[in-house]
Motif scaffolding. Structure first.
Motif, short mmCIF file in Angstrom:
data_model
loop_
_atom_site.label_atom_id
_atom_site.label_comp_id
_atom_site.label_asym_id
_atom_site.label_seq_id
_atom_site.Cartn_x
_atom_site.Cartn_y
_atom_site.Cartn_z
N LEU A 130 6.46 -2.91 -1.88
CA LEU A 130 7.56 -2.62 -3.25
C LEU A 130 7.53 -0.83 -2.22
CD1 LEU A 130 6.62 -4.01 -6.17
CD2 LEU A 130 8.91 -4.28 -4.82
N THR A 131 7.96 -0.33 -1.14
CA THR A 131 8.70 0.64 -0.44
C THR A 131 8.06 1.66 -2.15
OG1 THR A 131 10.51 1.15 -0.59
CG2 THR A 131 9.46 0.14 1.53
N HIS A 132 8.84 1.57 -3.03
CA HIS A 132 9.25 2.58 -4.20
C HIS A 132 9.67 2.10 -5.28
CE1 HIS A 132 12.67 3.14 -2.53
NE2 HIS A 132 13.11 4.48 -3.32
N THR A 182 5.27 8.08 2.67
CA THR A 182 6.68 8.62 3.50
C THR A 182 6.65 9.36 2.46
OG1 THR A 182 7.36 6.55 2.58
CG2 THR A 182 7.30 7.48 5.00
N PRO A 183 6.03 10.11 1.79
CA PRO A 183 6.89 11.20 0.00
C PRO A 183 7.68 12.01 0.01
CG PRO A 183 4.31 12.08 1.26
CD PRO A 183 4.80 11.72 2.06
N THR A 187 2.33 -2.35 -3.65
CA THR A 187 2.79 -0.67 -4.15
C THR A 187 1.54 0.70 -3.90
OG1 THR A 187 4.49 0.43 -5.09
CG2 THR A 187 3.33 -0.04 -6.92
N SER A 188 2.32 1.44 -3.75
CA SER A 188 0.98 3.22 -3.62
C SER A 188 0.76 3.35 -5.51
CB SER A 188 1.46 3.94 -2.16
OG SER A 188 2.23 4.74 -3.32
N ARG A 189 -0.65 3.50 -5.30
CA ARG A 189 -1.13 3.77 -6.54
C ARG A 189 -0.83 5.61 -6.85
NH1 ARG A 189 -5.47 1.99 -9.75
NH2 ARG A 189 -6.21 1.45 -6.87
N ALA A 190 -0.55 6.56 -6.16
CA ALA A 190 0.56 7.27 -6.61
C ALA A 190 1.55 6.87 -7.05
CB ALA A 190 0.53 8.15 -4.79
N GLU A 191 2.71 6.29 -6.37
CA GLU A 191 3.99 5.78 -6.85
C GLU A 191 3.43 4.90 -8.44
OE1 GLU A 191 8.25 4.98 -6.29
OE2 GLU A 191 6.26 6.41 -5.21
N TRP A 192 2.87 4.33 -8.64
CA TRP A 192 2.52 4.08 -9.93
C TRP A 192 1.74 4.89 -10.85
CZ3 TRP A 192 3.57 0.41 -13.82
CH2 TRP A 192 2.64 -0.44 -14.63
N HIS A 218 6.25 7.17 -2.04
CA HIS A 218 7.01 6.05 -1.25
C HIS A 218 6.24 5.97 0.33
CE1 HIS A 218 9.94 5.18 2.28
NE2 HIS A 218 11.09 4.99 0.65
N VAL A 219 6.45 4.58 0.49
CA VAL A 219 5.78 4.76 2.14
C VAL A 219 6.73 3.67 2.73
CG1 VAL A 219 3.28 3.32 0.46
CG2 VAL A 219 5.40 1.67 0.75
N ALA A 220 6.74 3.51 4.16
CA ALA A 220 7.58 2.97 5.25
C ALA A 220 6.23 1.81 5.63
CB ALA A 220 7.64 3.94 6.39
#
Length: 307
Positions: free
Chosen positions: A127-129, A212-213, A157-162, A219-221
């Motif tokens: 999940l990119t975001h 890719t914030p 998904t990224s921990r920063a997103e969560w 957000h990630v690519a």
């Protein structure tokens, strides 16, 4: 060399469009084209006049009147024995504030299965975001319950997103989305939060997440390596190729527009003339191409399926 095969899919019975990236084959799994008004809403600074001044956007990425074309789709591929899906679209039968997404009834599952990625065979969902149009097929209805669509998959998904969304006061529409499309995956023990250093991290051999914030904080690519060939799936770091010609154009739903633009410029600079195949998560057909330096901005040379 990136070798495209098969024309754009017209039905679940038509082979999904594919691109060869070294020893990898990337499938585009179509969900729905987005309504014509989406471009004006999403990228309000991409006026018809501005779009019309970028001739290479026509005919695929914009119409003759300067209106942008956009789509909702996923990408599926196999890498190092793992069967991977990047982003899961809008989903079916879900109550949504956006009328174009509300209670959708698409044939996405049939397309996915026809491409050889039946839900029960998928190992990894990236999940990119965590936006509504990227997590919808995380789950499917089972009576009155939402259950993970991909029962054996690890959803990453990224921990920063969560952490961002966990600390944010959500409006009613976003609360609904988390209830039906994110929390059931977490409750099933299938959500995997990944810490991303600045240089990104490999989640499988040949598969790397790149921070890719800006559009969202986490957000990630997604970067693929097939031998000596490379591809990058954009997520919403790039909504549309017009942002190559005008990297400063931001989305109305970017959480940090300034950071999103800076991230996009940095990403495009790294991609320009590199030979990396760029696959746009919302790019309509021909969907994929190569970024080229063009003065102080960038161009895009399409690599269409079947070319």
């Amino acid at each position: 060399m990136h070798t495209p095969t098969d024309p754009s899919a017209a039905s679940p019975d038509t082979p999904s469009p594919t691109w060869t990236v070294g020893d990898l084959t990337v499938h585009r799994i179509d969900e729905v084209p987005l309504p014509a008004e989406t471009g004006h809403w999403l990228l309000p600074d991409a006026t018809p006049e501005l779009v019309s001044d970028v001739p290479w956007l026509r005919p695929g990425f914009a119409d003759e009147a300067g209106a942008l074309r956009l789509a909702s789709q996923s990408f599926a591929f196999e890498v190092d024995g793992a069967r991977v899906l990047v982003d899961t679209g809008i989903g079916n039968g879900k109550p949504r504030a956006n009328p174009a997404w509300n209670n959708l009834d698409s044939d996405y599952p049939a397309r996915l299965s026809a491409a050889g990625f039946a839900p029960e065979t998928v190992d990894l969902v990236i999940l990119t975001h965590l936006h509504t149009d990227h997590v919808g097929w995380n789950t499917r209805a089972d009576g009155g319950t939402w259950r993970p669509t991909f029962p054996r998959a690890r959803y990453v998904t990224s921990r920063a997103e969560w952490n961002h969304w966990a600390a944010t006061e959500l409006d009613a529409a976003r609360q609904q989305m988390f209830r039906d499309s994110v929390h059931p995956v977490r409750e099933a023990g299938q959500l995997d939060l990944v810490d991303l250093p600045e240089e990104g991290t490999e989640v499988a051999p040949g598969l790397r997440l790149v921070p890719t914030p800006g559009h969202t904080p986490g957000h990630v690519a997604v970067e693929l390596h097939g031998g000596t060939a490379t591809a990058l799936i954009t997520g919403d770091a790039l909504h549309h190729p017009v942002q190559m010609a005008h990297p400063g154009i931001t989305s109305c739903v970017d959480i940090d527009p300034r950071q999103a633009a800076a991230t996009r410029r940095r990403l495009l600079a790294s991609l320009a003339d590199s030979g990396t195949l760029v696959l746009g998560t919302h790019f309509p057909a021909p969907t994929a191409g190569l970024v080229t330096a063009l003065g102080d901005a960038y161009g895009f040379t399409p690599v269409p399926p079947g070319a």
